[in-house]
Design an enzyme around this catalytic site. Structure first.
Site, PDB file in Angstrom:
ATOM      1  N   SER A 106       4.888   0.443  -5.574  1.00 31.02           N
ATOM      2  CA  SER A 106       5.792   0.052  -6.814  1.00 31.02           C
ATOM      3  C   SER A 106       6.911  -0.394  -6.245  1.00 31.02           C
ATOM      4  O   SER A 106       6.810  -1.481  -5.539  1.00 31.02           O
ATOM      5  CB  SER A 106       6.117   1.476  -7.641  1.00 31.02           C
ATOM      6  OG  SER A 106       6.464   0.968  -9.070  1.00 31.02           O
ATOM      7  N   ASP A 147      -1.990  -2.559 -14.849  1.00 29.56           N
ATOM      8  CA  ASP A 147      -0.686  -1.916 -14.511  1.00 29.56           C
ATOM      9  C   ASP A 147       0.238  -2.130 -15.280  1.00 29.56           C
ATOM     10  O   ASP A 147       0.613  -3.162 -15.820  1.00 29.56           O
ATOM     11  CB  ASP A 147      -0.420  -2.250 -13.059  1.00 29.56           C
ATOM     12  CG  ASP A 147       0.548  -1.330 -12.488  1.00 29.56           C
ATOM     13  OD1 ASP A 147       1.637  -1.139 -12.940  1.00 29.56           O
ATOM     14  OD2 ASP A 147       0.470  -1.205 -11.170  1.00 29.56           O
ATOM     15  N   HIS A 172      -1.072   2.684 -12.920  1.00 25.65           N
ATOM     16  CA  HIS A 172       0.115   2.220 -12.107  1.00 25.65           C
ATOM     17  C   HIS A 172      -0.573   2.363 -10.608  1.00 25.65           C
ATOM     18  O   HIS A 172      -0.721   3.544  -9.936  1.00 25.65           O
ATOM     19  CB  HIS A 172       1.205   3.085 -12.069  1.00 25.65           C
ATOM     20  CG  HIS A 172       2.357   2.532 -11.424  1.00 25.65           C
ATOM     21  ND1 HIS A 172       2.557   0.907 -11.167  1.00 25.65           N
ATOM     22  CD2 HIS A 172       3.408   3.148 -10.866  1.00 25.65           C
ATOM     23  CE1 HIS A 172       3.902   0.879 -10.601  1.00 25.65           C
ATOM     24  NE2 HIS A 172       4.209   2.204 -10.171  1.00 25.65           N
TER      25      HIS A 172
END
Length: 515
Positions: free
Chosen positions: A233, A451, A481
């Site tokens: 991320s 995602d 994610h």
């Protein structure tokens, strides 16, 4: 609540199981574990003092804290001294909290650093739980993580008390009247002033660039000639910035759930509106609903909650911002979709309890009313990075496009463009991150087509901006994610081969949802 981007959702539960660290006198330093001669950490034209470049952390078993038990005998903790201001490397220093588990097998490759994103996620509490996801990597690497500056045990910033945080949940995130607009901006100002009061000089030195420089000093102190790194991320942005600053020190870098480096503050929010709407469409389709009609139904529910917050079993009200958050959180993992169905059904019947529980999970609020600091650190770090500061007038002009992208998430993210860094006491550093890394070793960049928080288009843009022959894209046709460790043998085996053997896949390789 701020922007939705968060670390891999799979680490959230694990983070509750581990503890913090303190320095000590047992355990070896870096000298006995070198994988080749460590290259000096560079600071531009300023020399790094020997006291920093030659420091040897005192590793000892991690200790329990007031919030959690110790993670186990395999884990050691220490502190690393880094310059407060990297433009003055000989000046004041701050301490970063580190954690590691030494390689279990033979043929040690070196250290593998992990950052779980946020910004603001604690590596010290997150890595022990995540380690079960990487058993093969644990054989050949020392697993290492840390709390970045401004986070957790590394000079963590607290901008609001728990009571103030709960009170802010009543502020309308999509103002409908001039009075609500004033309250919205006043809340942002109050948050900024709280951060300034608590952080002091640190507030201007918690940027992604600062953290990338910290990583290179960490690499040197750990005794590695190259940096091996796994960023998830927001951690992908740190990895890209590192590659740009230190291309000659890039070893094996994996960037999973990639933040688009070409996006400024507004474009980032547009990307997230698209990503979360795409995930919501996939969720609605999985339940047999028409995505357009299902989206409209949810948007109408949120509008009703804006006008009249829902009662809950706890006695707290489910406000509009908490409803948004409760809808967002289950979209991070496909196996959480059934909880979203139940929470939406219950809310339609006038009970906000289940959506509130989901929102509390995202906000790290426990049953005693204590909130985690990740959302606060997230805002502190990103507002130092983001140079763009849209006004309320400018945000209003953006709203039609945001609402077109997503009737559910668009309004919140459009208003957030103005409120997120409003009245921030220090200027932002850049419009978008510079990640070009000519001459660096190949970097594996992973995008997941489903995602929600970091839409998969960002992976291609990251690979392109890293440069020809550097960025290598791997696509997973999945949900949730991130990709690694989420059920794809194809993804996991590709990443493991890259990290363990140096095998670089063909740029553009695609892994299907199954297999």
């Amino acid at each position: 609540m701020g922007r939705f981007v968060r670390w891999a959702a799979g680490t959230a539960t694990a983070a509750l199981l581990v503890a913090g660290c303190s320095g000590g006198s047992s355990g070896g330093g870096a000298a006995d574990e070198r994988s080749g001669s460590a290259r000096p950490s560079t600071t531009g034209s300023k020399a790094l003092p020997a006291a920093l470049s030659s420091q040897q952390p005192d590793w000892e078993r991690c200790k329990a804290t007031a919030d959690s038990s110790a993670p186990g005998r395999d884990w050691q903790c220490a502190t690393l001294k880094v310059p407060l201001d990297w433009s003055r490397p000989g000046g004041e220093t701050i301490d970063l909290a580190l954690i590691r588990s030494k390689a279990r097998g033979g043929e040690r490759i070196g250290s593998l650093l992990f950052n779980f994103g946020g910004p603001g996620a604690s590596g010290v509490t997150g890595l022990p739980g995540y380690a079960a996801t990487v058993p093969l990597l644990r054989e050949r690497y020392d697993l290492v993580s840390w709390d970045p500056r401004g986070v957790g045990a590394s000079e963590g910033v607290r901008c609001r008390s728990d009571k103030e945080t709960q009170a802010a949940e009543a502020v309308d995130p999509t103002p409908d009247t001039p009075a609500e607009e004033r309250a919205y901006l006043r809340d942002a100002t109050d948050f900024a002033r709280g951060c300034e009061k608590d952080a002091g000089d640190l507030l201007a030195h918690v940027s992604t660039t600062d953290t990338a420089r910290d990583m290179d000093l960490m690499r040197q102190v750990l005794g590695d000639s190259e940096l091996h790194y796994f960023g998830i991320s927001y951690g992908t942005e740190i990895g890209g910035v590192y590659a740009h600053l230190f291309p000659e020190n890039v070893g094996r870098l994996v960037l999973d759930a990639v933040v688009d480096p070409s996006a400024d503050l507004v474009a980032h929010r547009e990307n997230q509106a698209r990503g979360f709407q795409r995930a919501l469409d996939n969720y609605l389709t999985s339940t047999g609903q028409d995505p357009a009609r299902g989206t409209r139904k949810i948007a109408d529910l949120v509008d009703r909650i804006d006008a009249r917050p829902l009662d809950t079993y706890s006695g707290r009200k489910l406000t509009q911002v908490l409803a948004f958050t409760g809808i967002v959180w289950p979209l991070y993992r496909q196996d959480s979709w059934p909880s979203l169905t139940s929470a939406l059904d219950t809310a339609e019947q006038g009970d906000g309890s289940e959506l509130l529980a989901l929102a509390d999970g995202y906000n790290e609020r426990d049953s005693s009313g204590r909130y985690g600091l990740l959302p606060q650190a997230q805002r502190v770090i990103s507002c130092l990075d983001d140079k763009q500061r849209p006004t309320l007038t400018q945000a209003k002009k953006l709203l039609p496009e945001f609402e077109r992208i997503s009737p559910v998430f668009g309004p919140f993210l459009g208003w957030d463009a103005a409120g997120w860094c409003h009245d921030w006491p220090v200027p932002g550093q850049y419009e978008n991150a510079e990640v070009s890394a000519p001459g660096a070793a190949p970097v594996l960049v992973i995008g997941n087509t489903g995602d929600p928080a970091t839409p998969y288009e960002g992976a291609r843009r990251m690979a392109d901006e890293l440069g020809r022959g550097v960025g290598v894209e791997l696509t997973w046709k999945g949900e949730g994610h991130g990709a690694y460790g989420n059920g794809s043998d194809c993804v996991d085996s590709t990443v493991n081969a890259y990290l363990l053997k140096g095998t670089v896949p063909t740029d553009g390789k695609v892994c299907a949802l199954r297999g």
